[in-house]
Scaffold this motif. Structure first.
Motif, mmCIF file in Angstrom:
data_model
loop_
_atom_site.group_PDB
_atom_site.id
_atom_site.type_symbol
_atom_site.label_atom_id
_atom_site.label_comp_id
_atom_site.label_asym_id
_atom_site.label_seq_id
_atom_site.Cartn_x
_atom_site.Cartn_y
_atom_site.Cartn_z
ATOM 1 N N TYR A 44 11.899 -7.059 8.786
ATOM 2 C CA TYR A 44 10.974 -8.003 8.162
ATOM 3 C C TYR A 44 11.067 -7.843 6.654
ATOM 4 O O TYR A 44 10.923 -6.738 6.132
ATOM 5 C CB TYR A 44 9.541 -7.745 8.643
ATOM 6 N N VAL A 45 11.295 -8.948 5.963
ATOM 7 C CA VAL A 45 11.345 -8.951 4.503
ATOM 8 C C VAL A 45 9.957 -9.334 4.007
ATOM 9 O O VAL A 45 9.542 -10.489 4.108
ATOM 10 C CB VAL A 45 12.406 -9.935 3.972
ATOM 11 N N CYS A 46 9.243 -8.362 3.486
ATOM 12 C CA CYS A 46 7.882 -8.593 3.016
ATOM 13 C C CYS A 46 7.920 -9.332 1.678
ATOM 14 O O CYS A 46 8.780 -9.063 0.830
ATOM 15 C CB CYS A 46 7.157 -7.264 2.857
ATOM 16 N N ASN A 47 6.989 -10.234 1.508
ATOM 17 C CA ASN A 47 6.919 -10.993 0.265
ATOM 18 C C ASN A 47 6.733 -10.077 -0.939
ATOM 19 O O ASN A 47 6.132 -9.009 -0.834
ATOM 20 C CB ASN A 47 5.771 -11.998 0.316
ATOM 21 N N VAL A 48 7.218 -10.530 -2.070
ATOM 22 C CA VAL A 48 7.071 -9.818 -3.329
ATOM 23 C C VAL A 48 5.643 -9.976 -3.855
ATOM 24 O O VAL A 48 5.056 -9.028 -4.372
ATOM 25 C CB VAL A 48 8.084 -10.355 -4.368
ATOM 26 N N MET A 49 5.093 -11.175 -3.698
ATOM 27 C CA MET A 49 3.778 -11.503 -4.245
ATOM 28 C C MET A 49 2.847 -11.956 -3.126
ATOM 29 O O MET A 49 3.283 -12.491 -2.116
ATOM 30 C CB MET A 49 3.906 -12.642 -5.267
ATOM 31 N N THR A 50 1.553 -11.743 -3.340
ATOM 32 C CA THR A 50 0.564 -12.301 -2.422
ATOM 33 C C THR A 50 0.513 -13.809 -2.645
ATOM 34 O O THR A 50 0.954 -14.306 -3.684
ATOM 35 C CB THR A 50 -0.840 -11.710 -2.661
ATOM 36 N N GLN A 51 -0.021 -14.512 -1.669
ATOM 37 C CA GLN A 51 -0.140 -15.958 -1.782
ATOM 38 C C GLN A 51 -1.626 -16.318 -1.743
ATOM 39 O O GLN A 51 -2.296 -16.059 -0.738
ATOM 40 C CB GLN A 51 0.616 -16.651 -0.652
ATOM 41 N N PRO A 52 -2.123 -16.905 -2.840
ATOM 42 C CA PRO A 52 -3.545 -17.240 -2.902
ATOM 43 C C PRO A 52 -3.988 -18.089 -1.705
ATOM 44 O O PRO A 52 -3.323 -19.050 -1.334
ATOM 45 C CB PRO A 52 -3.667 -18.028 -4.206
ATOM 46 N N GLY A 53 -5.084 -17.666 -1.098
ATOM 47 C CA GLY A 53 -5.623 -18.394 0.037
ATOM 48 C C GLY A 53 -4.941 -18.079 1.354
ATOM 49 O O GLY A 53 -5.386 -18.517 2.412
ATOM 50 N N GLU A 54 -3.852 -17.330 1.314
ATOM 51 C CA GLU A 54 -3.133 -16.999 2.544
ATOM 52 C C GLU A 54 -3.049 -15.486 2.754
ATOM 53 O O GLU A 54 -3.384 -14.984 3.818
ATOM 54 C CB GLU A 54 -1.722 -17.595 2.535
ATOM 55 N N THR A 55 -2.616 -14.784 1.753
ATOM 56 C CA THR A 55 -2.472 -13.331 1.887
ATOM 57 C C THR A 55 -3.155 -12.607 0.720
ATOM 58 O O THR A 55 -2.642 -11.607 0.213
ATOM 59 C CB THR A 55 -0.987 -12.927 1.983
ATOM 60 N N ASP A 56 -4.311 -13.085 0.318
ATOM 61 C CA ASP A 56 -5.071 -12.427 -0.746
ATOM 62 C C ASP A 56 -5.289 -10.952 -0.410
ATOM 63 O O ASP A 56 -5.697 -10.624 0.708
ATOM 64 C CB ASP A 56 -6.440 -13.090 -0.933
ATOM 65 N N ASN A 57 -4.987 -10.087 -1.348
ATOM 66 C CA ASN A 57 -5.194 -8.642 -1.205
ATOM 67 C C ASN A 57 -4.372 -7.994 -0.092
ATOM 68 O O ASN A 57 -4.697 -6.888 0.339
ATOM 69 C CB ASN A 57 -6.680 -8.319 -1.003
ATOM 70 N N TYR A 58 -3.340 -8.652 0.381
ATOM 71 C CA TYR A 58 -2.515 -8.073 1.439
ATOM 72 C C TYR A 58 -1.547 -7.053 0.851
ATOM 73 O O TYR A 58 -0.844 -7.318 -0.114
ATOM 74 C CB TYR A 58 -1.703 -9.154 2.157
ATOM 75 N N SER A 59 -1.505 -5.898 1.490
ATOM 76 C CA SER A 59 -0.508 -4.872 1.194
ATOM 77 C C SER A 59 0.635 -5.058 2.202
ATOM 78 O O SER A 59 0.558 -5.916 3.093
ATOM 79 C CB SER A 59 -1.141 -3.495 1.363
ATOM 80 N N TYR A 101 -0.708 -11.535 -6.793
ATOM 81 C CA TYR A 101 -0.428 -10.185 -7.282
ATOM 82 C C TYR A 101 0.754 -9.610 -6.519
ATOM 83 O O TYR A 101 1.051 -10.045 -5.402
ATOM 84 C CB TYR A 101 -1.649 -9.275 -7.073
ATOM 85 N N GLN A 102 1.400 -8.605 -7.101
ATOM 86 C CA GLN A 102 2.487 -7.949 -6.382
ATOM 87 C C GLN A 102 1.932 -7.284 -5.125
ATOM 88 O O GLN A 102 0.845 -6.694 -5.150
ATOM 89 C CB GLN A 102 3.190 -6.909 -7.266
ATOM 90 N N VAL A 103 2.665 -7.394 -4.049
ATOM 91 C CA VAL A 103 2.267 -6.767 -2.791
ATOM 92 C C VAL A 103 2.416 -5.250 -2.953
ATOM 93 O O VAL A 103 3.462 -4.756 -3.370
ATOM 94 C CB VAL A 103 3.123 -7.287 -1.613
ATOM 95 N N VAL A 104 1.360 -4.528 -2.624
ATOM 96 C CA VAL A 104 1.320 -3.075 -2.776
ATOM 97 C C VAL A 104 1.979 -2.412 -1.567
ATOM 98 O O VAL A 104 1.706 -2.773 -0.419
ATOM 99 C CB VAL A 104 -0.143 -2.594 -2.917
ATOM 100 N N ILE A 105 2.813 -1.426 -1.855
ATOM 101 C CA ILE A 105 3.441 -0.629 -0.791
ATOM 102 C C ILE A 105 2.505 0.543 -0.502
ATOM 103 O O ILE A 105 2.472 1.517 -1.243
ATOM 104 C CB ILE A 105 4.828 -0.109 -1.215
ATOM 105 N N ASP A 106 1.743 0.441 0.538
ATOM 106 C CA ASP A 106 0.758 1.464 0.902
ATOM 107 C C ASP A 106 1.314 2.390 1.986
ATOM 108 O O ASP A 106 1.010 2.260 3.154
ATOM 109 C CB ASP A 106 -0.556 0.809 1.335
ATOM 110 N N MET A 107 2.134 3.325 1.544
ATOM 111 C CA MET A 107 2.850 4.212 2.462
ATOM 112 C C MET A 107 1.924 4.960 3.421
ATOM 113 O O MET A 107 2.281 5.173 4.575
ATOM 114 C CB MET A 107 3.708 5.217 1.676
ATOM 115 N N ASP A 108 0.738 5.332 2.969
ATOM 116 C CA ASP A 108 -0.183 6.059 3.844
ATOM 117 C C ASP A 108 -0.558 5.230 5.067
ATOM 118 O O ASP A 108 -0.573 5.724 6.185
ATOM 119 C CB ASP A 108 -1.434 6.490 3.077
ATOM 120 N N LYS A 109 -0.815 3.951 4.886
ATOM 121 C CA LYS A 109 -1.173 3.080 6.012
ATOM 122 C C LYS A 109 0.059 2.624 6.790
ATOM 123 O O LYS A 109 -0.032 2.336 7.980
ATOM 124 C CB LYS A 109 -1.974 1.883 5.522
ATOM 125 N N LEU A 110 1.197 2.568 6.126
ATOM 126 C CA LEU A 110 2.438 2.190 6.806
ATOM 127 C C LEU A 110 2.878 3.247 7.811
ATOM 128 O O LEU A 110 3.604 2.938 8.752
ATOM 129 C CB LEU A 110 3.555 1.937 5.783
#
Length: 148
Positions: A44-59, A101-110
Motif C-alpha cells: 500500500y502506497v500511503c498518501n504524502v498529504m492528508t486530504q481535507p474532509g477525507e483524511t483529516d489528521n490521519y497518520s 498536512y504531511q501524513v505522520v509516520i507513527d511507528m509506535d501504532k504501526l
C-alpha cells in the motif's frame, strides 16, 4: 483483474485517495478474496498529504486501520510505503492554508499491524506535494527484487 492478481509478483494499492480510490476497490468481495489468497505481497502506497474532509489528521496507521476496517483484514497489506522526507516549507504552508498536512509516520501504532514499513524519500518537490513517480517506481522495483 482476478487473473492478474492471481499471477502477479507484487500488487500495489495506491497512491490515491483512501476513501474514493483505494478502499472502493477493496469492497468487492471477489477482489478482496483474491488479494487475501494471492501468494504475491500486497503493498500500500500511503498518501504524502492528508486530504481535507477525507483524511483529516490521519497518520499512516490510521490509513491502515481504515483499510482493515473496510476489509475485515488487518493483515491484507504486507508492505506500506511511506514518504519520510520533509516537504519544503513554502509548499507546506500552501497546503496548510487548505487544511492539508504531511501524513505522520507513527511507528509506535504501526507496530500492531503486520505490514512492514518501507520509509523513503518519495516526495516530488515541484509545485505540488505528491509522490515522485520515479522515486516511487524505484522503491517498488526494489521491493519486488527483494521478494524474488
Amino acid at each position: 483483474a482476478l487473473d492478474a492478481i492471481r499471477t502477479a509478483d507484487l500488487i500495489v494499492l495506491g497512491p490515491g485517495s483512501l476513501y474514493t480510490s483505494v478502499i472502493p476497490n477493496l469492497l468487492n468481495a471477489g477482489l478482496r478474496h483474491a488479494l487475501q489468497e494471492t501468494k504475491a505481497p500486497v503493498a500500500y502506497v500511503c498518501n504524502v498529504m492528508t486530504q481535507p474532509g477525507e483524511t483529516d489528521n490521519y497518520s499512516v496507521s490510521r490509513h491502515l486501520a481504515a483499510i482493515a476496517e473496510h476489509t475485515g483484514d488487518a493483515a491484507l497489506v504486507d508492505y506500506v510505503l511511506v514518504n519520510n522526507a520533509t516537504a519544503p516549507l513554502e509548499l507546506v504552508e500552501r497546503y496548510r492554508a487548505k487544511g492539508a498536512y504531511q501524513v505522520v509516520i507513527d511507528m509506535d501504532k504501526l507496530a500492531k499491524y503486520p505490514a512492514r514499513v518501507v520509509a523513503a524519500d518519495l516526495l516530488s518537490r515541484e509545485d505540488y506535494l505528491r509522490h515522485d513517480s520515479t522515486k516511487l517506481a524505484h522503491r517498488i522495483m526494489e521491493l519486488l527484487a527483494t521478494r524474488q
